[in-house]
Design an enzyme around this catalytic site. Structure first.
Site, PDB file in Angstrom:
ATOM      1  N   ARG A 234      49.459  17.513  34.813  1.00  0.00           N
ATOM      2  CA  ARG A 234      50.631  17.814  35.640  1.00  0.00           C
ATOM      3  C   ARG A 234      51.870  17.674  34.760  1.00  0.00           C
ATOM      4  O   ARG A 234      51.972  16.746  33.958  1.00  0.00           O
ATOM      5  CB  ARG A 234      50.737  16.857  36.832  1.00  0.00           C
ATOM      6  CG  ARG A 234      49.808  17.174  37.991  1.00  0.00           C
ATOM      7  CD  ARG A 234      50.117  18.508  38.676  1.00  0.00           C
ATOM      8  NE  ARG A 234      49.178  18.800  39.761  1.00  0.00           N
ATOM      9  CZ  ARG A 234      48.053  19.504  39.635  1.00  0.00           C
ATOM     10  NH1 ARG A 234      47.710  20.003  38.460  1.00  0.00           N
ATOM     11  NH2 ARG A 234      47.275  19.730  40.676  1.00  0.00           N
ATOM     12  N   ASP A 258      49.834  23.413  29.765  1.00  0.00           N
ATOM     13  CA  ASP A 258      49.506  24.401  30.801  1.00  0.00           C
ATOM     14  C   ASP A 258      50.310  24.111  32.061  1.00  0.00           C
ATOM     15  O   ASP A 258      50.238  24.864  33.029  1.00  0.00           O
ATOM     16  CB  ASP A 258      48.000  24.319  31.105  1.00  0.00           C
ATOM     17  CG  ASP A 258      47.538  25.381  32.093  1.00  0.00           C
ATOM     18  OD1 ASP A 258      47.876  26.560  31.880  1.00  0.00           O
ATOM     19  OD2 ASP A 258      46.870  25.026  33.091  1.00  0.00           O
ATOM     20  N   GLU A 263      57.909  23.723  36.737  1.00  0.00           N
ATOM     21  CA  GLU A 263      57.171  24.992  36.800  1.00  0.00           C
ATOM     22  C   GLU A 263      57.303  25.726  38.131  1.00  0.00           C
ATOM     23  O   GLU A 263      57.094  26.941  38.189  1.00  0.00           O
ATOM     24  CB  GLU A 263      55.677  24.770  36.488  1.00  0.00           C
ATOM     25  CG  GLU A 263      54.911  24.010  37.567  1.00  0.00           C
ATOM     26  CD  GLU A 263      53.436  23.839  37.226  1.00  0.00           C
ATOM     27  OE1 GLU A 263      53.132  23.349  36.133  1.00  0.00           O
ATOM     28  OE2 GLU A 263      52.593  24.200  38.073  1.00  0.00           O
ATOM     29  N   HIS A 295      49.842  27.382  33.928  1.00  0.00           N
ATOM     30  CA  HIS A 295      48.961  26.715  34.899  1.00  0.00           C
ATOM     31  C   HIS A 295      47.734  27.573  35.223  1.00  0.00           C
ATOM     32  O   HIS A 295      47.513  27.955  36.373  1.00  0.00           O
ATOM     33  CB  HIS A 295      49.734  26.354  36.175  1.00  0.00           C
ATOM     34  CG  HIS A 295      49.155  25.159  36.878  1.00  0.00           C
ATOM     35  ND1 HIS A 295      49.914  24.163  37.425  1.00  0.00           N
ATOM     36  CD2 HIS A 295      47.865  24.788  37.105  1.00  0.00           C
ATOM     37  CE1 HIS A 295      49.132  23.253  37.979  1.00  0.00           C
ATOM     38  NE2 HIS A 295      47.867  23.611  37.790  1.00  0.00           N
TER      39      HIS A 295
HETATM   40  P1  NAI Z   1      39.709  12.433  38.476  1.00  0.00           P
HETATM   41  O1  NAI Z   1      40.227  11.733  39.689  1.00  0.00           O
HETATM   42  O2  NAI Z   1      38.244  12.656  38.343  1.00  0.00           O
HETATM   43  O3  NAI Z   1      40.186  11.625  37.150  1.00  0.00           O
HETATM   44  C1  NAI Z   1      41.483  11.136  36.987  1.00  0.00           C
HETATM   45  C2  NAI Z   1      41.362   9.853  36.153  1.00  0.00           C
HETATM   46  O4  NAI Z   1      42.694   9.387  35.883  1.00  0.00           O
HETATM   47  C3  NAI Z   1      40.604   8.740  36.861  1.00  0.00           C
HETATM   48  O5  NAI Z   1      39.593   8.208  36.015  1.00  0.00           O
HETATM   49  C4  NAI Z   1      41.700   7.731  37.167  1.00  0.00           C
HETATM   50  O6  NAI Z   1      41.212   6.381  37.164  1.00  0.00           O
HETATM   51  C5  NAI Z   1      42.649   7.963  36.009  1.00  0.00           C
HETATM   52  N1  NAI Z   1      43.961   7.395  36.229  1.00  0.00           N
HETATM   53  C6  NAI Z   1      44.639   7.231  37.394  1.00  0.00           C
HETATM   54  N2  NAI Z   1      45.805   6.610  37.170  1.00  0.00           N
HETATM   55  C7  NAI Z   1      45.884   6.372  35.843  1.00  0.00           C
HETATM   56  C8  NAI Z   1      46.838   5.751  34.996  1.00  0.00           C
HETATM   57  N3  NAI Z   1      47.956   5.221  35.518  1.00  0.00           N
HETATM   58  N4  NAI Z   1      46.584   5.693  33.674  1.00  0.00           N
HETATM   59  C9  NAI Z   1      45.445   6.185  33.164  1.00  0.00           C
HETATM   60  N5  NAI Z   1      44.491   6.794  33.916  1.00  0.00           N
HETATM   61  C10 NAI Z   1      44.704   6.864  35.239  1.00  0.00           C
HETATM   62  O7  NAI Z   1      40.516  13.791  38.394  1.00  0.00           O
HETATM   63  P2  NAI Z   1      40.123  15.111  37.583  1.00  0.00           P
HETATM   64  O8  NAI Z   1      39.327  16.008  38.455  1.00  0.00           O
HETATM   65  O9  NAI Z   1      39.588  14.724  36.261  1.00  0.00           O
HETATM   66  O10 NAI Z   1      41.575  15.789  37.414  1.00  0.00           O
HETATM   67  C11 NAI Z   1      42.572  15.176  36.616  1.00  0.00           C
HETATM   68  C12 NAI Z   1      43.885  15.896  36.836  1.00  0.00           C
HETATM   69  O11 NAI Z   1      43.815  17.209  36.276  1.00  0.00           O
HETATM   70  C13 NAI Z   1      44.269  16.155  38.303  1.00  0.00           C
HETATM   71  O12 NAI Z   1      44.907  15.030  38.874  1.00  0.00           O
HETATM   72  C14 NAI Z   1      45.207  17.320  38.206  1.00  0.00           C
HETATM   73  O13 NAI Z   1      46.528  16.839  38.094  1.00  0.00           O
HETATM   74  C15 NAI Z   1      44.803  18.014  36.895  1.00  0.00           C
HETATM   75  N6  NAI Z   1      44.268  19.363  37.108  1.00  0.00           N
HETATM   76  C16 NAI Z   1      44.886  20.419  36.487  1.00  0.00           C
HETATM   77  C17 NAI Z   1      44.414  21.714  36.646  1.00  0.00           C
HETATM   78  C18 NAI Z   1      45.028  22.905  35.956  1.00  0.00           C
HETATM   79  O14 NAI Z   1      44.702  24.048  36.311  1.00  0.00           O
HETATM   80  N7  NAI Z   1      45.875  22.739  34.958  1.00  0.00           N
HETATM   81  C19 NAI Z   1      43.271  21.969  37.540  1.00  0.00           C
HETATM   82  C20 NAI Z   1      42.652  20.780  38.081  1.00  0.00           C
HETATM   83  C21 NAI Z   1      43.152  19.528  37.889  1.00  0.00           C
END
Ligand code: NAI
Length: 332
Positions: A234, A258, A263, A295
């Site tokens: 993000r 990305d 954005e 994105h």
């Molecule tokens: P997920 O929930 O499986 O993993 C997120 C990880 O971040 C978790 O292990 C969590 O414990 C950790 N986390 C939370 N707060 C934290 C902090 N303060 N410091 C360090 N780590 C922390 O989520 P997933 O599916 O891996 O997605 C991650 C992110 O990717 C989403 O939140 C979204 O913002 C982004 N995303 C971007 C896309 C794009 O098209 N560019 C598409 C899909 C997701």
């Protein structure tokens, strides 16, 4: 169920229409972003389906509730664009897509890394113009380098596995450490150690109040000189103006994003015939060691197929009064 689908692109319309033959919802596709000015386009719709740059704040939610909307379904994993507390107060459950191809985003992050490090986009532009010169295209081997991953959830772990395949040393930082990351040979360290040791840092944590500008001046000052930063998560995770300062000094060796904090007014539209007034993005894209995409990390057939299927299933579950398995915790 009557469903307004905001920010609907052509691929959304095609895939939703095809998958919806098994669900029978009445879909109203709206190309515009959801904002206070466009909310009336969802009048009469019990469900509203949104994407990452739609404005789903307290003001818009109150307007939606007044029009009879009962559920908000976001076509994304992240839900930082939705005021879930306001939604709960209005009795509007929020559903998201928790599980769709983490490979789509992780593979794209690797693509950005290779594009930046090996200057692939620059080389391609040159050869189209008949310039086969190699000066300025030097990269470095990823083999043997240290990769720091902030957020080792679904996407972060797939990224880690791919980088392990390149022969990289993996360092991780996560609020909730994941045993799968350690099984890949990754080692959890504190943020300072990760930042100081990593040749490449990739962000895979959600945007929350805790992670807003997690990459700011103080972190950038501690970087291993010349490190590369990749952000497919993000935009709000990175203080972009600070990143520009550190790109200028060379402390930050390259940036591939990305996502971008501002954005919402730029991405998912063709602005090539207009004057872009956002000076920060204009400055960024002028750097030779910056790669910006709009994105698109999620944009694979597999990921969109799963997003569409899950969204339609959630709307059906809401219509039938069944449990909402993809409900955002903290909302209803
Ligand atoms: P997920 O929930 O499986 O993993 C997120 C990880 O971040 C978790 O292990 C969590 O414990 C950790 N986390 C939370 N707060 C934290 C902090 N303060 N410091 C360090 N780590 C922390 O989520 P997933 O599916 O891996 O997605 C991650 C992110 O990717 C989403 O939140 C979204 O913002 C982004 N995303 C971007 C896309 C794009 O098209 N560019 C598409 C899909 C997701």
């Amino acid at each position: 169920m009557k469903t307004a689908v905001f920010s609907a692109r052509r691929y959304d319309q095609a895939l939703f229409t095809k998958a919806n033959s098994a669900f029978g919802h009445e879909l109203r596709f709206i190309g515009d972003r959801l904002t206070p000015d466009t909310v009336h386009l969802a009048a009469g719709c019990s469900a509203v389906c949104v994407f990452v740059n739609d404005q789903v704040d307290a003001e818009v939610l109150a307007l939606l509730a007044a029009q009879g909307t009962g559920v908000v379904a976001t076509r994304s994993t992240g839900f930082n664009h939705i005021d879930t507390v306001a939604a709960a107060a209005l009795n509007i459950p929020v559903v998201r897509v928790t599980d769709y191809s983490p490979h789509s985003v992780a593979e794209f992050a690797v693509g950005l890394l290779l594009t930046l490090n090996r200057k692939i986009a620059r080389a391609s532009t040159r050869t189209r113009e008949g310039n086969f010169e190699l000066d300025g295209l030097m990269g470095f081997d990823l083999y043997g380098k240290t990769v720091g991953i902030i957020g080792t959830g679904k996407i972060g772990n797939v990224f880690a596995k791919i980088m392990q395949g390149f022969g990289c040393t993996l360092l991780g930082h996560d609020a909730f450490p994941n045993p799968l990351f350690e099984q890949l040979g990754g080692r959890y360290v504190d943020m300072d150690e990760l930042v100081a040791a990593s040749h490449v840092i990739s962000l895979h944590c959600p945007l929350t109040p805790d992670t807003h500008h997690i990459v700011g001046r103080s972190l950038l000052a501690k970087l291993r000189r010349g490190a590369i930063l990749i952000n497919t998560s993000r935009g709000g995770l990175v203080d972009t103006e600070a990143a520009i300062e550190f790109l200028k000094t060379g402390q930050l060796g390259g940036l591939a994003i990305d996502v971008y904090e501002q954005e919402a007014s730029l991405f998912f539209q063709d602005l090539s015939s207009t004057i872009i007034t956002d000076d920060v993005i204009q400055r960024l894209v002028s750097f030779p060691n910056v790669v910006v995409t709009g994105h698109q990390a999620f944009l694979t057939e597999e990921a969109i197929g799963q997003i569409v299927q899950t969204t339609l299933e959630s709307i059906t579950a809401f219509e039938r009064g069944q449990p909402l398995v993809n409900r955002v915790l903290g909302s209803l």
